[in-house]
Write a protein that holds these residues in place. Sequence first.
Motif, PDB file in Angstrom:
ATOM      1  N   ALA B  53     -26.171  16.471 -36.107  1.00  0.00           N
ATOM      2  CA  ALA B  53     -26.234  15.507 -35.005  1.00  0.00           C
ATOM      3  C   ALA B  53     -25.592  14.196 -35.418  1.00  0.00           C
ATOM      4  O   ALA B  53     -25.812  13.714 -36.527  1.00  0.00           O
ATOM      5  CB  ALA B  53     -27.679  15.295 -34.587  1.00  0.00           C
ATOM      6  N   GLY B  54     -24.788  13.646 -34.502  1.00  0.00           N
ATOM      7  CA  GLY B  54     -24.085  12.405 -34.780  1.00  0.00           C
ATOM      8  C   GLY B  54     -22.665  12.610 -35.268  1.00  0.00           C
ATOM      9  O   GLY B  54     -21.865  11.681 -35.306  1.00  0.00           O
ATOM     10  N   GLU B  55     -22.340  13.836 -35.628  1.00  0.00           N
ATOM     11  CA  GLU B  55     -21.002  14.116 -36.137  1.00  0.00           C
ATOM     12  C   GLU B  55     -19.994  14.130 -34.993  1.00  0.00           C
ATOM     13  O   GLU B  55     -20.304  14.562 -33.887  1.00  0.00           O
ATOM     14  CB  GLU B  55     -20.997  15.455 -36.865  1.00  0.00           C
ATOM     15  N   GLU B  56     -18.793  13.645 -35.262  1.00  0.00           N
ATOM     16  CA  GLU B  56     -17.699  13.654 -34.296  1.00  0.00           C
ATOM     17  C   GLU B  56     -16.430  14.124 -34.991  1.00  0.00           C
ATOM     18  O   GLU B  56     -16.218  13.821 -36.168  1.00  0.00           O
ATOM     19  CB  GLU B  56     -17.458  12.240 -33.723  1.00  0.00           C
ATOM     20  N   LYS B  57     -15.595  14.842 -34.228  1.00  0.00           N
ATOM     21  CA  LYS B  57     -14.292  15.253 -34.755  1.00  0.00           C
ATOM     22  C   LYS B  57     -13.251  15.125 -33.664  1.00  0.00           C
ATOM     23  O   LYS B  57     -13.550  15.330 -32.488  1.00  0.00           O
ATOM     24  CB  LYS B  57     -14.352  16.692 -35.293  1.00  0.00           C
ATOM     25  N   GLU B  58     -12.030  14.772 -34.059  1.00  0.00           N
ATOM     26  CA  GLU B  58     -10.957  14.558 -33.087  1.00  0.00           C
ATOM     27  C   GLU B  58      -9.721  15.342 -33.466  1.00  0.00           C
ATOM     28  O   GLU B  58      -9.436  15.563 -34.665  1.00  0.00           O
ATOM     29  CB  GLU B  58     -10.573  13.070 -33.035  1.00  0.00           C
ATOM     30  N   LYS B  59      -9.004  15.750 -32.415  1.00  0.00           N
ATOM     31  CA  LYS B  59      -7.722  16.421 -32.603  1.00  0.00           C
ATOM     32  C   LYS B  59      -6.887  16.159 -31.367  1.00  0.00           C
ATOM     33  O   LYS B  59      -7.213  16.636 -30.282  1.00  0.00           O
ATOM     34  CB  LYS B  59      -7.927  17.918 -32.805  1.00  0.00           C
TER      35      LYS B  59
END
Lengths: 114, 111
Positions: B53-59
Amino acid sequence: DSGVTQTPKHLITATGQRVTLRCSPRSGDLSVYWYQQSLDQGLQFLIQYYNGEERAKGNILERFSAQQFPDLHSELNLSSLELGDSALYFCASSIGDFSGNTIYFGEGSWLTVV
Amino acid sequence: EDQVTQSPEALRLQEGESSSLNCSYTVSGLRGLFWYRQDPGKGPEFLFTLYSAGEEKEKERLKATLTKKESFLHITAPKPEDSATYLCAVQASGNTGKLIFGQGTTLQVKP
């Protein structure tokens, strides 16, 4: 290209027949998974093998069986085929045998039972 | 029982119109939440894995976030080539890496 290879891409067969679907995992991956995708069921887990041994089983019919060979390729055998078995069958692979590993999917084998 | 529910089932956007896809899950010990993109007749293409929880990832135009009960896939200024079905899946605790999938959200981006 995920590196997971499946053959054949398309297959048409009659009810009551038996077919074998083949999968080569990505280089270095020890786990192989089989999934079935139909329009009304979505992606359903069938079975997982890790380094030649069965690791987990989903809702796989008794008419279906699979194995993973010493060279790590896998085969899914479907017998006494019924019209309802028509679906896309995907193979996937990962490095390890359980959670935390990314799972990469092949392009699928499209089975049509007539 | 472990379960994944995605909403909406279908989403139509104009090019450049940002939006979010939702994935709600109930699982006995989350080991990982996965997002895949699937084009018609093709295999799921891996996008992201989120572990806590709280993790974010971008692409590129996609950003995935995770809470204790759901995940969002945010699409910023989408283009027509982003049109596809987006699948969410969870891995539960245990000695198997099997994924439990949601039914997917089919996204159509119009030029």
